[in-house]
Design a protein around this motif. Sequence first.
Motif, PDB file in Angstrom:
ATOM      1  N   GLY A 139       0.776  -1.229   0.000  1.00 39.94           N
ATOM      2  CA  GLY A 139       0.000   0.000   0.000  1.00 39.94           C
ATOM      3  C   GLY A 139       0.810   1.284   0.000  1.00 39.94           C
ATOM      4  O   GLY A 139       0.240   2.364   0.000  1.00 39.94           O
ATOM      5  N   ALA A 140       2.138   1.194   0.005  1.00 41.42           N
ATOM      6  CA  ALA A 140       2.976   2.404  -0.031  1.00 41.42           C
ATOM      7  C   ALA A 140       2.849   3.066  -1.401  1.00 41.42           C
ATOM      8  O   ALA A 140       2.721   2.394  -2.420  1.00 41.42           O
ATOM      9  CB  ALA A 140       4.431   2.036   0.226  1.00 41.42           C
ATOM     10  N   LEU A 141       2.877   4.393  -1.417  1.00 40.93           N
ATOM     11  CA  LEU A 141       2.759   5.110  -2.674  1.00 40.93           C
ATOM     12  C   LEU A 141       4.050   4.999  -3.470  1.00 40.93           C
ATOM     13  O   LEU A 141       5.142   5.216  -2.949  1.00 40.93           O
ATOM     14  CB  LEU A 141       2.430   6.580  -2.424  1.00 40.93           C
ATOM     15  CG  LEU A 141       1.028   6.848  -1.906  1.00 40.93           C
ATOM     16  CD1 LEU A 141       0.844   8.332  -1.658  1.00 40.93           C
ATOM     17  CD2 LEU A 141      -0.016   6.341  -2.862  1.00 40.93           C
ATOM     18  N   MET A 142       3.922   4.658  -4.743  1.00 37.23           N
ATOM     19  CA  MET A 142       5.057   4.550  -5.647  1.00 37.23           C
ATOM     20  C   MET A 142       4.920   5.635  -6.701  1.00 37.23           C
ATOM     21  O   MET A 142       3.885   5.738  -7.348  1.00 37.23           O
ATOM     22  CB  MET A 142       5.071   3.187  -6.348  1.00 37.23           C
ATOM     23  CG  MET A 142       5.167   2.023  -5.424  1.00 37.23           C
ATOM     24  SD  MET A 142       5.315   0.446  -6.276  1.00 37.23           S
ATOM     25  CE  MET A 142       3.980   0.477  -7.425  1.00 37.23           C
ATOM     26  N   LYS A 143       5.931   6.452  -6.859  1.00 35.51           N
ATOM     27  CA  LYS A 143       5.920   7.475  -7.896  1.00 35.51           C
ATOM     28  C   LYS A 143       6.067   6.793  -9.247  1.00 35.51           C
ATOM     29  O   LYS A 143       6.977   6.007  -9.464  1.00 35.51           O
ATOM     30  CB  LYS A 143       7.087   8.427  -7.716  1.00 35.51           C
ATOM     31  CG  LYS A 143       6.825   9.749  -7.072  1.00 35.51           C
ATOM     32  CD  LYS A 143       5.626  10.421  -7.574  1.00 35.51           C
ATOM     33  CE  LYS A 143       5.761  11.914  -7.476  1.00 35.51           C
ATOM     34  NZ  LYS A 143       4.526  12.575  -7.706  1.00 35.51           N
ATOM     35  N   VAL A 144       5.172   7.091 -10.160  1.00 30.75           N
ATOM     36  CA  VAL A 144       5.234   6.532 -11.500  1.00 30.75           C
ATOM     37  C   VAL A 144       6.066   7.483 -12.350  1.00 30.75           C
ATOM     38  O   VAL A 144       5.750   8.661 -12.459  1.00 30.75           O
ATOM     39  CB  VAL A 144       3.820   6.367 -12.089  1.00 30.75           C
ATOM     40  CG1 VAL A 144       3.895   5.803 -13.493  1.00 30.75           C
ATOM     41  CG2 VAL A 144       2.986   5.470 -11.201  1.00 30.75           C
ATOM     42  N   GLN A 145       7.130   6.959 -12.925  1.00 29.91           N
ATOM     43  CA  GLN A 145       8.014   7.781 -13.740  1.00 29.91           C
ATOM     44  C   GLN A 145       7.649   7.617 -15.206  1.00 29.91           C
ATOM     45  O   GLN A 145       7.295   6.530 -15.647  1.00 29.91           O
ATOM     46  CB  GLN A 145       9.464   7.390 -13.504  1.00 29.91           C
ATOM     47  CG  GLN A 145       9.901   7.604 -12.072  1.00 29.91           C
ATOM     48  CD  GLN A 145      11.286   7.053 -11.817  1.00 29.91           C
ATOM     49  OE1 GLN A 145      11.893   6.446 -12.683  1.00 29.91           O
ATOM     50  NE2 GLN A 145      11.789   7.252 -10.616  1.00 29.91           N
ATOM     51  N   ALA A 146       7.732   8.702 -15.950  1.00 26.70           N
ATOM     52  CA  ALA A 146       7.392   8.674 -17.363  1.00 26.70           C
ATOM     53  C   ALA A 146       8.335   7.749 -18.127  1.00 26.70           C
ATOM     54  O   ALA A 146       9.539   7.722 -17.872  1.00 26.70           O
ATOM     55  CB  ALA A 146       7.462  10.080 -17.938  1.00 26.70           C
ATOM     56  N   PHE A 147       7.791   6.996 -19.041  1.00 31.14           N
ATOM     57  CA  PHE A 147       8.530   6.094 -19.913  1.00 31.14           C
ATOM     58  C   PHE A 147       9.325   5.048 -19.147  1.00 31.14           C
ATOM     59  O   PHE A 147      10.390   4.618 -19.565  1.00 31.14           O
ATOM     60  CB  PHE A 147       9.463   6.884 -20.852  1.00 31.14           C
ATOM     61  CG  PHE A 147       8.736   7.903 -21.665  1.00 31.14           C
ATOM     62  CD1 PHE A 147       7.894   7.514 -22.682  1.00 31.14           C
ATOM     63  CD2 PHE A 147       8.860   9.254 -21.380  1.00 31.14           C
ATOM     64  CE1 PHE A 147       7.205   8.451 -23.421  1.00 31.14           C
ATOM     65  CE2 PHE A 147       8.183  10.197 -22.109  1.00 31.14           C
ATOM     66  CZ  PHE A 147       7.348   9.797 -23.136  1.00 31.14           C
ATOM     67  N   ARG A 148       8.827   4.639 -17.999  1.00 30.83           N
ATOM     68  CA  ARG A 148       9.496   3.626 -17.180  1.00 30.83           C
ATOM     69  C   ARG A 148       8.573   2.427 -17.060  1.00 30.83           C
ATOM     70  O   ARG A 148       7.441   2.552 -16.600  1.00 30.83           O
ATOM     71  CB  ARG A 148       9.768   4.208 -15.792  1.00 30.83           C
ATOM     72  CG  ARG A 148      10.624   3.361 -14.928  1.00 30.83           C
ATOM     73  CD  ARG A 148      12.065   3.801 -15.130  1.00 30.83           C
ATOM     74  NE  ARG A 148      12.941   2.816 -14.537  1.00 30.83           N
ATOM     75  CZ  ARG A 148      13.764   3.073 -13.556  1.00 30.83           C
ATOM     76  NH1 ARG A 148      13.817   4.276 -13.057  1.00 30.83           N
ATOM     77  NH2 ARG A 148      14.536   2.136 -13.091  1.00 30.83           N
ATOM     78  N   LEU A 149       9.018   1.282 -17.481  1.00 30.27           N
ATOM     79  CA  LEU A 149       8.174   0.091 -17.436  1.00 30.27           C
ATOM     80  C   LEU A 149       8.266  -0.642 -16.116  1.00 30.27           C
ATOM     81  O   LEU A 149       7.305  -1.232 -15.659  1.00 30.27           O
ATOM     82  CB  LEU A 149       8.548  -0.862 -18.573  1.00 30.27           C
ATOM     83  CG  LEU A 149       8.281  -0.331 -19.978  1.00 30.27           C
ATOM     84  CD1 LEU A 149       8.761  -1.335 -21.005  1.00 30.27           C
ATOM     85  CD2 LEU A 149       6.820  -0.037 -20.166  1.00 30.27           C
ATOM     86  N   GLN A 150       9.421  -0.621 -15.485  1.00 31.22           N
ATOM     87  CA  GLN A 150       9.596  -1.349 -14.239  1.00 31.22           C
ATOM     88  C   GLN A 150       9.868  -0.382 -13.094  1.00 31.22           C
ATOM     89  O   GLN A 150      10.780   0.435 -13.166  1.00 31.22           O
ATOM     90  CB  GLN A 150      10.759  -2.330 -14.341  1.00 31.22           C
ATOM     91  CG  GLN A 150      10.507  -3.438 -15.326  1.00 31.22           C
ATOM     92  CD  GLN A 150      11.681  -4.388 -15.381  1.00 31.22           C
ATOM     93  OE1 GLN A 150      12.753  -4.090 -14.888  1.00 31.22           O
ATOM     94  NE2 GLN A 150      11.469  -5.535 -15.993  1.00 31.22           N
ATOM     95  N   THR A 151       9.051  -0.482 -12.064  1.00 23.55           N
ATOM     96  CA  THR A 151       9.284   0.295 -10.855  1.00 23.55           C
ATOM     97  C   THR A 151       9.159  -0.640  -9.667  1.00 23.55           C
ATOM     98  O   THR A 151       8.368  -1.566  -9.682  1.00 23.55           O
ATOM     99  CB  THR A 151       8.257   1.437 -10.696  1.00 23.55           C
ATOM    100  OG1 THR A 151       6.963   0.878 -10.768  1.00 23.55           O
ATOM    101  CG2 THR A 151       8.421   2.476 -11.779  1.00 23.55           C
ATOM    102  N   ARG A 152       9.941  -0.400  -8.659  1.00 27.05           N
ATOM    103  CA  ARG A 152       9.892  -1.199  -7.437  1.00 27.05           C
ATOM    104  C   ARG A 152       9.315  -0.360  -6.312  1.00 27.05           C
ATOM    105  O   ARG A 152       9.528   0.846  -6.242  1.00 27.05           O
ATOM    106  CB  ARG A 152      11.276  -1.692  -7.052  1.00 27.05           C
ATOM    107  CG  ARG A 152      11.811  -2.729  -8.004  1.00 27.05           C
ATOM    108  CD  ARG A 152      13.028  -3.425  -7.387  1.00 27.05           C
ATOM    109  NE  ARG A 152      13.535  -4.434  -8.277  1.00 27.05           N
ATOM    110  CZ  ARG A 152      13.096  -5.683  -8.304  1.00 27.05           C
ATOM    111  NH1 ARG A 152      12.162  -6.058  -7.480  1.00 27.05           N
ATOM    112  NH2 ARG A 152      13.614  -6.554  -9.124  1.00 27.05           N
ATOM    113  N   CYS A 153       8.613  -1.022  -5.409  1.00 27.80           N
ATOM    114  CA  CYS A 153       8.055  -0.356  -4.250  1.00 27.80           C
ATOM    115  C   CYS A 153       9.204   0.075  -3.321  1.00 27.80           C
ATOM    116  O   CYS A 153      10.118  -0.725  -3.060  1.00 27.80           O
ATOM    117  CB  CYS A 153       7.115  -1.291  -3.519  1.00 27.80           C
ATOM    118  SG  CYS A 153       6.476  -0.620  -1.980  1.00 27.80           S
ATOM    119  N   PRO A 154       9.180   1.306  -2.823  1.00 25.27           N
ATOM    120  CA  PRO A 154      10.256   1.753  -1.953  1.00 25.27           C
ATOM    121  C   PRO A 154      10.249   1.049  -0.592  1.00 25.27           C
ATOM    122  O   PRO A 154      11.284   0.964   0.065  1.00 25.27           O
ATOM    123  CB  PRO A 154      10.002   3.248  -1.776  1.00 25.27           C
ATOM    124  CG  PRO A 154       8.572   3.456  -2.121  1.00 25.27           C
ATOM    125  CD  PRO A 154       8.211   2.373  -3.079  1.00 25.27           C
TER     126      PRO A 154
END
Length: 89
Positions: A68-83
Amino acid sequence: MWDRYRKLKPGAATVLIVVAALSLTGTPDTSMRWLVGVAAASMLILAYLAEEVVWIARNRGRPCPKCGALMKVQAFRLQTRCPRCGEMP
């Protein structure tokens, strides 16, 4: 409110998909079964669009599906990990 929504979303979406799939099989007609299927599919689409509008309007990121932690969505980024937990949605 959003924590409760995040937890109920998979179950509600599954129910709506099953109802729509079972109701919309066969030939299209004006029976109540067909109208229930169209209503279930419409509710699913509207819920998805409303969720997207809310996340875009808030502009603070999306919640991780696991913690449930907020993850910043970065433009043109396919993979993001939860902080917090490192989960990749």
